[in-house]
Design a protein around this motif. Structure first.
Motif, PDB file in Angstrom:
ATOM      1  N   PRO A  68      79.623 -80.330  -4.453  1.00  0.00           N
ATOM      2  CA  PRO A  68      79.487 -80.727  -3.028  1.00  0.00           C
ATOM      3  C   PRO A  68      78.360 -79.969  -2.343  1.00  0.00           C
ATOM      4  O   PRO A  68      77.561 -80.557  -1.606  1.00  0.00           O
ATOM      5  N   ASN A  69      78.269 -78.682  -2.633  1.00  0.00           N
ATOM      6  CA  ASN A  69      77.222 -77.866  -2.031  1.00  0.00           C
ATOM      7  C   ASN A  69      75.829 -78.392  -2.417  1.00  0.00           C
ATOM      8  O   ASN A  69      74.975 -78.630  -1.554  1.00  0.00           O
ATOM      9  N   GLN A  70      75.619 -78.619  -3.706  1.00  0.00           N
ATOM     10  CA  GLN A  70      74.311 -79.087  -4.168  1.00  0.00           C
ATOM     11  C   GLN A  70      73.969 -80.444  -3.572  1.00  0.00           C
ATOM     12  O   GLN A  70      72.841 -80.683  -3.131  1.00  0.00           O
ATOM     13  N   ILE A  71      74.982 -81.330  -3.584  1.00  0.00           N
ATOM     14  CA  ILE A  71      74.715 -82.687  -3.086  1.00  0.00           C
ATOM     15  C   ILE A  71      74.416 -82.646  -1.594  1.00  0.00           C
ATOM     16  O   ILE A  71      73.491 -83.308  -1.112  1.00  0.00           O
ATOM     17  N   PHE A  72      75.180 -81.814  -0.861  1.00  0.00           N
ATOM     18  CA  PHE A  72      74.925 -81.707   0.577  1.00  0.00           C
ATOM     19  C   PHE A  72      73.488 -81.257   0.847  1.00  0.00           C
ATOM     20  O   PHE A  72      72.745 -81.892   1.606  1.00  0.00           O
ATOM     21  N   TRP A  73      73.089 -80.178   0.196  1.00  0.00           N
ATOM     22  CA  TRP A  73      71.738 -79.664   0.460  1.00  0.00           C
ATOM     23  C   TRP A  73      70.663 -80.613  -0.062  1.00  0.00           C
ATOM     24  O   TRP A  73      69.591 -80.720   0.531  1.00  0.00           O
ATOM     25  N   LEU A  74      70.975 -81.304  -1.147  1.00  0.00           N
ATOM     26  CA  LEU A  74      70.004 -82.284  -1.648  1.00  0.00           C
ATOM     27  C   LEU A  74      69.786 -83.396  -0.622  1.00  0.00           C
ATOM     28  O   LEU A  74      68.640 -83.773  -0.335  1.00  0.00           O
ATOM     29  N   VAL A  75      70.887 -83.907  -0.059  1.00  0.00           N
ATOM     30  CA  VAL A  75      70.741 -84.986   0.917  1.00  0.00           C
ATOM     31  C   VAL A  75      69.960 -84.490   2.133  1.00  0.00           C
ATOM     32  O   VAL A  75      69.044 -85.175   2.623  1.00  0.00           O
ATOM     33  N   VAL A  76      70.300 -83.279   2.591  1.00  0.00           N
ATOM     34  CA  VAL A  76      69.554 -82.710   3.721  1.00  0.00           C
ATOM     35  C   VAL A  76      68.064 -82.630   3.378  1.00  0.00           C
ATOM     36  O   VAL A  76      67.192 -83.057   4.155  1.00  0.00           O
ATOM     37  N   THR A  77      67.781 -82.104   2.187  1.00  0.00           N
ATOM     38  CA  THR A  77      66.380 -81.943   1.769  1.00  0.00           C
ATOM     39  C   THR A  77      65.658 -83.284   1.712  1.00  0.00           C
ATOM     40  O   THR A  77      64.538 -83.418   2.206  1.00  0.00           O
ATOM     41  N   LEU A  78      66.326 -84.265   1.118  1.00  0.00           N
ATOM     42  CA  LEU A  78      65.664 -85.570   0.978  1.00  0.00           C
ATOM     43  C   LEU A  78      65.398 -86.197   2.338  1.00  0.00           C
ATOM     44  O   LEU A  78      64.322 -86.771   2.567  1.00  0.00           O
ATOM     45  N   VAL A  79      66.380 -86.066   3.259  1.00  0.00           N
ATOM     46  CA  VAL A  79      66.176 -86.641   4.592  1.00  0.00           C
ATOM     47  C   VAL A  79      65.001 -85.941   5.288  1.00  0.00           C
ATOM     48  O   VAL A  79      64.119 -86.595   5.857  1.00  0.00           O
TER      49      VAL A  79
ATOM     50  N   THR B 289      77.896 -73.791   2.302  1.00  0.00           N
ATOM     51  CA  THR B 289      77.447 -72.431   2.009  1.00  0.00           C
ATOM     52  C   THR B 289      75.948 -72.425   1.721  1.00  0.00           C
ATOM     53  O   THR B 289      75.434 -73.302   1.018  1.00  0.00           O
ATOM     54  N   ILE B 290      75.289 -71.437   2.275  1.00  0.00           N
ATOM     55  CA  ILE B 290      73.852 -71.310   2.002  1.00  0.00           C
ATOM     56  C   ILE B 290      73.691 -70.613   0.660  1.00  0.00           C
ATOM     57  O   ILE B 290      74.060 -69.446   0.498  1.00  0.00           O
ATOM     58  N   THR B 291      73.190 -71.342  -0.299  1.00  0.00           N
ATOM     59  CA  THR B 291      73.104 -70.825  -1.671  1.00  0.00           C
ATOM     60  C   THR B 291      71.657 -70.799  -2.137  1.00  0.00           C
ATOM     61  O   THR B 291      70.741 -71.146  -1.371  1.00  0.00           O
ATOM     62  N   ASN B 292      71.475 -70.377  -3.397  1.00  0.00           N
ATOM     63  CA  ASN B 292      70.114 -70.418  -3.949  1.00  0.00           C
ATOM     64  C   ASN B 292      69.605 -71.860  -4.026  1.00  0.00           C
ATOM     65  O   ASN B 292      68.409 -72.099  -3.995  1.00  0.00           O
ATOM     66  N   VAL B 293      70.534 -72.821  -4.093  1.00  0.00           N
ATOM     67  CA  VAL B 293      70.116 -74.222  -4.019  1.00  0.00           C
ATOM     68  C   VAL B 293      69.408 -74.472  -2.688  1.00  0.00           C
ATOM     69  O   VAL B 293      68.313 -75.059  -2.630  1.00  0.00           O
ATOM     70  N   THR B 294      70.050 -73.999  -1.611  1.00  0.00           N
ATOM     71  CA  THR B 294      69.465 -74.164  -0.276  1.00  0.00           C
ATOM     72  C   THR B 294      68.080 -73.549  -0.219  1.00  0.00           C
ATOM     73  O   THR B 294      67.117 -74.176   0.259  1.00  0.00           O
ATOM     74  N   LEU B 295      67.986 -72.311  -0.742  1.00  0.00           N
ATOM     75  CA  LEU B 295      66.713 -71.587  -0.687  1.00  0.00           C
ATOM     76  C   LEU B 295      65.607 -72.368  -1.409  1.00  0.00           C
ATOM     77  O   LEU B 295      64.534 -72.609  -0.836  1.00  0.00           O
ATOM     78  N   TRP B 296      65.892 -72.813  -2.630  1.00  0.00           N
ATOM     79  CA  TRP B 296      64.817 -73.429  -3.409  1.00  0.00           C
ATOM     80  C   TRP B 296      64.519 -74.844  -2.959  1.00  0.00           C
ATOM     81  O   TRP B 296      63.396 -75.323  -3.125  1.00  0.00           O
ATOM     82  N   MET B 297      65.513 -75.507  -2.367  1.00  0.00           N
ATOM     83  CA  MET B 297      65.196 -76.811  -1.790  1.00  0.00           C
ATOM     84  C   MET B 297      64.358 -76.643  -0.529  1.00  0.00           C
ATOM     85  O   MET B 297      63.425 -77.418  -0.286  1.00  0.00           O
TER      86      MET B 297
ATOM     87  N   THR C 122      58.821 -89.755  -1.453  1.00  0.00           N
ATOM     88  CA  THR C 122      59.772 -88.672  -1.216  1.00  0.00           C
ATOM     89  C   THR C 122      60.387 -88.215  -2.541  1.00  0.00           C
ATOM     90  O   THR C 122      60.448 -87.014  -2.824  1.00  0.00           O
ATOM     91  N   LEU C 123      60.808 -89.185  -3.348  1.00  0.00           N
ATOM     92  CA  LEU C 123      61.395 -88.849  -4.650  1.00  0.00           C
ATOM     93  C   LEU C 123      60.399 -88.077  -5.501  1.00  0.00           C
ATOM     94  O   LEU C 123      60.725 -87.025  -6.054  1.00  0.00           O
TER      95      LEU C 123
ATOM     96  N   ALA D 145      71.670 -86.632 -10.755  1.00  0.00           N
ATOM     97  CA  ALA D 145      72.572 -87.784 -10.727  1.00  0.00           C
ATOM     98  C   ALA D 145      72.576 -88.430  -9.349  1.00  0.00           C
ATOM     99  O   ALA D 145      72.592 -89.654  -9.230  1.00  0.00           O
ATOM    100  N   VAL D 146      72.537 -87.614  -8.301  1.00  0.00           N
ATOM    101  CA  VAL D 146      72.484 -88.190  -6.956  1.00  0.00           C
ATOM    102  C   VAL D 146      71.184 -88.965  -6.780  1.00  0.00           C
ATOM    103  O   VAL D 146      71.173 -90.088  -6.266  1.00  0.00           O
ATOM    104  N   LEU D 147      70.077 -88.387  -7.250  1.00  0.00           N
ATOM    105  CA  LEU D 147      68.789 -89.090  -7.148  1.00  0.00           C
ATOM    106  C   LEU D 147      68.842 -90.408  -7.905  1.00  0.00           C
ATOM    107  O   LEU D 147      68.478 -91.464  -7.378  1.00  0.00           O
ATOM    108  N   ALA D 148      69.344 -90.346  -9.158  1.00  0.00           N
ATOM    109  CA  ALA D 148      69.358 -91.548  -9.990  1.00  0.00           C
ATOM    110  C   ALA D 148      70.322 -92.585  -9.420  1.00  0.00           C
ATOM    111  O   ALA D 148      70.016 -93.784  -9.412  1.00  0.00           O
ATOM    112  N   LEU D 149      71.488 -92.126  -8.950  1.00  0.00           N
ATOM    113  CA  LEU D 149      72.451 -93.071  -8.378  1.00  0.00           C
ATOM    114  C   LEU D 149      71.898 -93.695  -7.107  1.00  0.00           C
ATOM    115  O   LEU D 149      72.103 -94.889  -6.857  1.00  0.00           O
ATOM    116  N   ALA D 150      71.199 -92.895  -6.316  1.00  0.00           N
ATOM    117  CA  ALA D 150      70.600 -93.442  -5.094  1.00  0.00           C
ATOM    118  C   ALA D 150      69.640 -94.560  -5.464  1.00  0.00           C
ATOM    119  O   ALA D 150      69.661 -95.640  -4.863  1.00  0.00           O
ATOM    120  N   VAL D 151      68.804 -94.317  -6.491  1.00  0.00           N
ATOM    121  CA  VAL D 151      67.868 -95.358  -6.937  1.00  0.00           C
ATOM    122  C   VAL D 151      68.644 -96.561  -7.453  1.00  0.00           C
ATOM    123  O   VAL D 151      68.385 -97.704  -7.070  1.00  0.00           O
TER     124      VAL D 151
END
Lengths: 173, 264
Positions: free
Chosen positions: A20-31, B47-55, B112-113, B140-146
């Motif tokens: 959920p965390n990754q998907i949330f931040w991914l969606v935010v990033t993409l938007v 939660t603000i994670t390393n995912v958040t940072l690198w994105m 964007t992709l 998977a989210v990217l691919a599913l979105a497509v």
């Protein structure tokens, strides 16, 4: 996650608790990325590219026009050059003909003058020769009379003169 | 700082034990762990994670290139502007060539992709970085979105005739139902291959780099052998990062083509 770290061989990719965390931040990033790209970056770059393409095609068209104009100017130059050459040749011909005419007139005038002078000189020479002949006849008559007188013969002056004239005329002939 | 503060105690303990025993313990998968940046052990949705940072760094990199790089709007471009224009023209031409001229209205989405995957891959090569695209959750989210957008778009544009995509007219009539089944299965498998290809390529390369780096620490005097190997691997990984971004984008274009022109 703790489980994965705990057994040390698991794949963090399969730790579904972080999804959920990754998907949330991914969606935010993409938007956010979509908004940045579609609102700012892409229209700007697109307009720059379009502007450049327009400028280049305009410049090429202008260059084509200038080339055309240059070719026309060259043709006009050559035409003008030809005309100028023809005009110059005409002027030269005219000038030559005029000079020739002047020259002919001057030569004719000089010839006439020379002829007149020659005639006049001949007349003078003839006059001088005539007078010289007369003077010679006179001197010859005088001399003959003196010689006859010196021989002591009295002779008729008229007969002496006639004899001298006759001799002179024979000599001249 | 991240691992020090955020790493779970079990993980720290394990490392200490490994070092103490002097054995060769390489943990190539640790770099993929999602950790909270500001303390705590639990990773909640916000939660603000390393995912958040690198994105966020990915957004920053894209902004730096595409917005800051092109701010001059120069007719004769500067270096950064010409790179931004190169990226723009590259994706634009890809859509035109692969999907068709009528697909350029989807250009911002595809751009964007591409930009996200490209910079996430490249930034993942920075030492100590976290590679967001190495996670199946992200790809998977990217691919599913497509997949979902293309399928919905296919039905919206073509209506029921979109199903003719699975009905191969050029095949003999008897074979068509079999082919249709195969086509449907291959169509539905697309998001799986689309996402696992990218995540797998990213994960494998980074894990191998980490293994070689671990050898360098363990080999002592002969450390230069794995270091050279890592250097060579990094060149390869750079290539893979670019190619995978390209492949992900061009496959998106190919799928989009099916939605716009379902008739072969």
């Amino acid at each position: 996650m703790a489980d994965n770290a705990g057994n040390g061989v698991g794949m963090p990719q399969l730790d579904f608790s972080t999804f959920p965390n990754q998907i949330f931040w991914l969606v935010v990033t993409l938007v956010v990325l979509y908004l940045i790209l579609s609102r700012v970056a892409l229209p700007r770059i697109g307009s720059v590219l379009a502007e450049r393409a327009g400028t280049i095609s305009n410049d090429i068209a202008a260059a084509e026009t200038y080339k055309q104009q240059a070719a026309e100017a060259e043709a006009a130059y050559h035409r003008a050059l030809e005309e100028a050459r023809a005009a110059a040749a005409r002027v030269v011909d005219e000038a030559r003909a005029e000079i020739q005419a002047d020259l002919d007139a001057a030569i004719a005038k000089a010839d006439a003058e020379i002829a007149a002078r020659a005639a006049e000189s001949e007349q003078k020479i003839a006059a001088i020769r005539d007078s010289a002949d007369a003077a010679v006849a006179e001197v010859a008559r005088d001399a003959a009379r003196e010689i006859v007188a010196a021989f002591g013969i009295s002779a008729d002056a008229t007969a002496v003169d006639a004899a001298v004239d006759e001799r002179l005329q024979r000599g001249a002939a | 700082m991240k691992s020090r503060r955020a790493g779970p105690p079990v993980f720290e303990g394990k490392t200490d034990v490994a070092e103490a025993s002097g054995g060769l313990v390489i943990r190539p998968m640790d770099q993929f762990e999602v950790r909270p940046l500001f303390g705590g052990d639990t990773v909640g949705i916000f939660t603000i994670t390393n995912v958040t940072l690198w994105m966020a760094l990915t957004i920053a990199a894209v902004t730096l290139l595409m917005v800051v790089g092109s701010r001059g709007r120069a007719l004769v471009p500067t270096r950064s502007q010409s790179v931004a224009e190169l990226a723009y023209s590259f994706v634009y031409k890809m859509i035109e060539d692969v999907t068709g001229r009528d697909a350029v209205r989807f250009f911002p989405y595809i751009m964007t992709l591409f930009m996200f995957v490209f910079f996430a891959n490249i930034l993942g090569l920075v030492p100590f970085a976290f590679t967001t695209t190495s996670h199946i959750a992200v790809t998977a989210v990217l691919a599913l979105a497509v997949f979902i957008s293309v399928t919905v778009l296919g039905f919206v544009i073509n209506g029921a005739s979109f199903l003719r995509l699975f009905w191969v007219d050029s095949a003999p009539l008897a074979l068509r139902p079999v082919l249709a089944l195969i086509e449907v299965i291959s169509y539905c498998v697309r998001p799986v291959s689309h996402s696992i290809r990218l995540a797998g390529a990213m994960m494998a390369g980074h894990a191998v780099a980490k293994v070689f780096a671990g050898f360098a620490a363990a080999l002592g005097a002969a450390f230069f052998v794995p270091v050279l190997a890592v250097a060579a691997l990094y060149a390869l990984e750079l290539l893979v990062a670019v190619i995978q971004a390209y492949v992900f984008t061009i496959l998106t274009c190919v799928y989009l083509k099916d939605a716009l022109h379902p008739h072969h």
